[in-house]
Design a protein around this motif. Sequence first.
Motif, PDB file in Angstrom:
ATOM      1  N   GLY A 149       0.803  -1.207   0.000  1.00  0.00           N
ATOM      2  CA  GLY A 149       0.000   0.000   0.000  1.00  0.00           C
ATOM      3  C   GLY A 149       0.841   1.263   0.000  1.00  0.00           C
ATOM      4  O   GLY A 149       2.025   1.260  -0.338  1.00  0.00           O
ATOM      5  N   GLN A 150       0.218   2.344   0.427  1.00  0.00           N
ATOM      6  CA  GLN A 150       0.876   3.644   0.409  1.00  0.00           C
ATOM      7  C   GLN A 150       1.616   3.955   1.704  1.00  0.00           C
ATOM      8  O   GLN A 150       2.370   4.916   1.758  1.00  0.00           O
ATOM      9  CB  GLN A 150      -0.171   4.737   0.150  1.00  0.00           C
ATOM     10  CG  GLN A 150      -0.867   4.615  -1.193  1.00  0.00           C
ATOM     11  CD  GLN A 150       0.114   4.679  -2.349  1.00  0.00           C
ATOM     12  OE1 GLN A 150       0.967   5.560  -2.418  1.00  0.00           O
ATOM     13  NE2 GLN A 150       0.005   3.709  -3.258  1.00  0.00           N
ATOM     14  N   ARG A 151       1.388   3.183   2.739  1.00  0.00           N
ATOM     15  CA  ARG A 151       2.067   3.445   4.009  1.00  0.00           C
ATOM     16  C   ARG A 151       2.444   2.125   4.671  1.00  0.00           C
ATOM     17  O   ARG A 151       1.967   1.053   4.287  1.00  0.00           O
ATOM     18  CB  ARG A 151       1.168   4.269   4.926  1.00  0.00           C
ATOM     19  CG  ARG A 151      -0.190   3.644   5.203  1.00  0.00           C
ATOM     20  CD  ARG A 151      -1.016   4.546   6.083  1.00  0.00           C
ATOM     21  NE  ARG A 151      -2.347   4.030   6.297  1.00  0.00           N
ATOM     22  CZ  ARG A 151      -3.185   4.515   7.197  1.00  0.00           C
ATOM     23  NH1 ARG A 151      -2.802   5.512   7.970  1.00  0.00           N
ATOM     24  NH2 ARG A 151      -4.396   3.997   7.337  1.00  0.00           N
ATOM     25  N   SER A 152       3.291   2.238   5.670  1.00  0.00           N
ATOM     26  CA  SER A 152       3.769   1.031   6.336  1.00  0.00           C
ATOM     27  C   SER A 152       2.731   0.518   7.328  1.00  0.00           C
ATOM     28  O   SER A 152       1.832   1.244   7.770  1.00  0.00           O
ATOM     29  CB  SER A 152       5.078   1.321   7.075  1.00  0.00           C
ATOM     30  OG  SER A 152       4.841   2.137   8.218  1.00  0.00           O
ATOM     31  N   GLU A 153       2.887  -0.745   7.677  1.00  0.00           N
ATOM     32  CA  GLU A 153       2.030  -1.347   8.698  1.00  0.00           C
ATOM     33  C   GLU A 153       2.203  -0.615  10.024  1.00  0.00           C
ATOM     34  O   GLU A 153       1.226  -0.392  10.749  1.00  0.00           O
ATOM     35  CB  GLU A 153       2.378  -2.819   8.855  1.00  0.00           C
ATOM     36  CG  GLU A 153       2.062  -3.643   7.611  1.00  0.00           C
ATOM     37  CD  GLU A 153       2.696  -5.011   7.634  1.00  0.00           C
ATOM     38  OE1 GLU A 153       3.274  -5.384   8.673  1.00  0.00           O
ATOM     39  OE2 GLU A 153       2.618  -5.715   6.613  1.00  0.00           O
ATOM     40  N   ALA A 154       3.444  -0.241  10.348  1.00  0.00           N
ATOM     41  CA  ALA A 154       3.697   0.474  11.597  1.00  0.00           C
ATOM     42  C   ALA A 154       2.987   1.827  11.603  1.00  0.00           C
ATOM     43  O   ALA A 154       2.395   2.223  12.625  1.00  0.00           O
ATOM     44  CB  ALA A 154       5.201   0.659  11.793  1.00  0.00           C
ATOM     45  N   GLN A 155       3.019   2.551  10.500  1.00  0.00           N
ATOM     46  CA  GLN A 155       2.318   3.836  10.421  1.00  0.00           C
ATOM     47  C   GLN A 155       0.818   3.660  10.602  1.00  0.00           C
ATOM     48  O   GLN A 155       0.170   4.414  11.342  1.00  0.00           O
ATOM     49  CB  GLN A 155       2.590   4.493   9.068  1.00  0.00           C
ATOM     50  CG  GLN A 155       3.976   5.072   8.900  1.00  0.00           C
ATOM     51  CD  GLN A 155       4.199   5.581   7.484  1.00  0.00           C
ATOM     52  OE1 GLN A 155       3.816   4.924   6.513  1.00  0.00           O
ATOM     53  NE2 GLN A 155       4.818   6.740   7.360  1.00  0.00           N
ATOM     54  N   ALA A 156       0.261   2.670   9.910  1.00  0.00           N
ATOM     55  CA  ALA A 156      -1.177   2.424  10.022  1.00  0.00           C
ATOM     56  C   ALA A 156      -1.556   2.027  11.445  1.00  0.00           C
ATOM     57  O   ALA A 156      -2.597   2.447  11.969  1.00  0.00           O
ATOM     58  CB  ALA A 156      -1.590   1.331   9.035  1.00  0.00           C
ATOM     59  N   GLY A 157      -0.700   1.223  12.083  1.00  0.00           N
ATOM     60  CA  GLY A 157      -0.963   0.830  13.463  1.00  0.00           C
ATOM     61  C   GLY A 157      -0.905   2.003  14.421  1.00  0.00           C
ATOM     62  O   GLY A 157      -1.728   2.120  15.337  1.00  0.00           O
ATOM     63  N   HIS A 158       0.056   2.888  14.210  1.00  0.00           N
ATOM     64  CA  HIS A 158       0.186   4.064  15.075  1.00  0.00           C
ATOM     65  C   HIS A 158      -1.042   4.959  14.944  1.00  0.00           C
ATOM     66  O   HIS A 158      -1.584   5.455  15.944  1.00  0.00           O
ATOM     67  CB  HIS A 158       1.452   4.832  14.709  1.00  0.00           C
ATOM     68  CG  HIS A 158       1.828   5.870  15.714  1.00  0.00           C
ATOM     69  ND1 HIS A 158       2.674   6.920  15.431  1.00  0.00           N
ATOM     70  CD2 HIS A 158       1.461   6.035  17.018  1.00  0.00           C
ATOM     71  CE1 HIS A 158       2.814   7.666  16.511  1.00  0.00           C
ATOM     72  NE2 HIS A 158       2.088   7.148  17.488  1.00  0.00           N
ATOM     73  N   GLU A 159      -1.502   5.146  13.728  1.00  0.00           N
ATOM     74  CA  GLU A 159      -2.691   5.966  13.529  1.00  0.00           C
ATOM     75  C   GLU A 159      -3.900   5.342  14.216  1.00  0.00           C
ATOM     76  O   GLU A 159      -4.699   6.044  14.844  1.00  0.00           O
ATOM     77  CB  GLU A 159      -2.965   6.141  12.036  1.00  0.00           C
ATOM     78  CG  GLU A 159      -4.184   6.999  11.744  1.00  0.00           C
ATOM     79  CD  GLU A 159      -4.382   7.260  10.272  1.00  0.00           C
ATOM     80  OE1 GLU A 159      -5.551   7.395   9.851  1.00  0.00           O
ATOM     81  OE2 GLU A 159      -3.377   7.322   9.531  1.00  0.00           O
ATOM     82  N   TRP A 160      -4.051   4.015  14.100  1.00  0.00           N
ATOM     83  CA  TRP A 160      -5.168   3.332  14.756  1.00  0.00           C
ATOM     84  C   TRP A 160      -5.112   3.535  16.261  1.00  0.00           C
ATOM     85  O   TRP A 160      -6.134   3.817  16.899  1.00  0.00           O
ATOM     86  CB  TRP A 160      -5.130   1.843  14.419  1.00  0.00           C
ATOM     87  CG  TRP A 160      -6.339   1.071  14.852  1.00  0.00           C
ATOM     88  CD1 TRP A 160      -7.432   0.748  14.100  1.00  0.00           C
ATOM     89  CD2 TRP A 160      -6.581   0.520  16.170  1.00  0.00           C
ATOM     90  NE1 TRP A 160      -8.340   0.033  14.849  1.00  0.00           N
ATOM     91  CE2 TRP A 160      -7.847  -0.117  16.112  1.00  0.00           C
ATOM     92  CE3 TRP A 160      -5.873   0.508  17.362  1.00  0.00           C
ATOM     93  CZ2 TRP A 160      -8.395  -0.759  17.219  1.00  0.00           C
ATOM     94  CZ3 TRP A 160      -6.424  -0.121  18.471  1.00  0.00           C
ATOM     95  CH2 TRP A 160      -7.661  -0.749  18.399  1.00  0.00           C
ATOM     96  N   LEU A 161      -3.939   3.401  16.850  1.00  0.00           N
ATOM     97  CA  LEU A 161      -3.799   3.577  18.293  1.00  0.00           C
ATOM     98  C   LEU A 161      -4.161   4.995  18.717  1.00  0.00           C
ATOM     99  O   LEU A 161      -4.857   5.202  19.722  1.00  0.00           O
ATOM    100  CB  LEU A 161      -2.372   3.239  18.730  1.00  0.00           C
ATOM    101  CG  LEU A 161      -1.977   1.758  18.680  1.00  0.00           C
ATOM    102  CD1 LEU A 161      -0.487   1.601  18.910  1.00  0.00           C
ATOM    103  CD2 LEU A 161      -2.771   0.949  19.705  1.00  0.00           C
ATOM    104  N   ARG A 162      -3.713   5.981  17.968  1.00  0.00           N
ATOM    105  CA  ARG A 162      -4.034   7.365  18.307  1.00  0.00           C
ATOM    106  C   ARG A 162      -5.539   7.624  18.201  1.00  0.00           C
ATOM    107  O   ARG A 162      -6.120   8.326  19.032  1.00  0.00           O
ATOM    108  CB  ARG A 162      -3.268   8.332  17.410  1.00  0.00           C
ATOM    109  CG  ARG A 162      -1.771   8.395  17.733  1.00  0.00           C
ATOM    110  CD  ARG A 162      -1.051   9.416  16.896  1.00  0.00           C
ATOM    111  NE  ARG A 162      -1.121   9.099  15.472  1.00  0.00           N
ATOM    112  CZ  ARG A 162      -0.451   9.754  14.532  1.00  0.00           C
ATOM    113  NH1 ARG A 162       0.350  10.755  14.855  1.00  0.00           N
ATOM    114  NH2 ARG A 162      -0.564   9.398  13.267  1.00  0.00           N
ATOM    115  N   GLN A 163      -6.167   7.038  17.189  1.00  0.00           N
ATOM    116  CA  GLN A 163      -7.605   7.214  17.020  1.00  0.00           C
ATOM    117  C   GLN A 163      -8.403   6.547  18.127  1.00  0.00           C
ATOM    118  O   GLN A 163      -9.553   6.916  18.370  1.00  0.00           O
ATOM    119  CB  GLN A 163      -8.044   6.653  15.666  1.00  0.00           C
ATOM    120  CG  GLN A 163      -7.558   7.451  14.472  1.00  0.00           C
ATOM    121  CD  GLN A 163      -7.883   6.759  13.154  1.00  0.00           C
ATOM    122  OE1 GLN A 163      -8.265   5.586  13.123  1.00  0.00           O
ATOM    123  NE2 GLN A 163      -7.720   7.488  12.053  1.00  0.00           N
TER     124      GLN A 163
END
Length: 230
Positions: free
Chosen positions: A103-117
């Motif tokens: 995809g367009q971003r890393s798994e770590a980035q997507a996970g960090h965004e989910w945690l913040r949300q």
Amino acid sequence: MPASRSPWRYLRDRDILHAAVVTALAVLLSAGLVWLGYLIHVCRVAMRSPLAPPRRMIALVFGRQLERDVPGQDYRQRLHRVLTLTQQQHTHHVLLLGGRSGGQRSEAQAGHEWLRQHGLSADVRVELEQESVDSFENLRHARRLLLSQANGTALPPVALVTSRYHLARCLLLARRLGFTALPVAAEPKLPWHGRYLGLLLIESGYLMWTDLGLRWAQLIGHRRMRARIS
């Protein structure tokens, strides 16, 4: 272009292919009993792993291939577990593992965004490891990062946060790489539906391939093969 996640990419490596041939012979000569033994081990680790470490530890959270650039079900369960660990003061340092998986971003980035949300406290230290494409690379890059922070001394103990089917392989790799590691299961209990049983079978195959390859390399004194996981 992100690196391929397909397991077939490993067969371009002669040492890994060597281990695959040894594993296949072991399965054939044992009429499948070797694989059954590893499957039992994977299931035992999956069933017995706790939902939290016994003391505060750094949490390594394994990524999972994203679905339309967002975490899928398995990854969300891992993220929910580490969020709970932070809320219960079991960890104050989270290392999210996983590079780009198409995809367009890393798994770590997507996970960090989910945690913040979902309410991650700003007091929790979060780091992203975004170079890896598989569990072994996750751990190798995490080791490098943690050793650099410890000025090259001893690795701190870590909690491995991932799906129950994935824990046995992660434990083997982590201990091979010198971690003092404890498993923490994402799911409240082991699911027994068809998809999950398939994942347990696949993971036991990966574990068997890795472990028998290392044992064979030790037996024949093949230093290069042993060094592959070090």
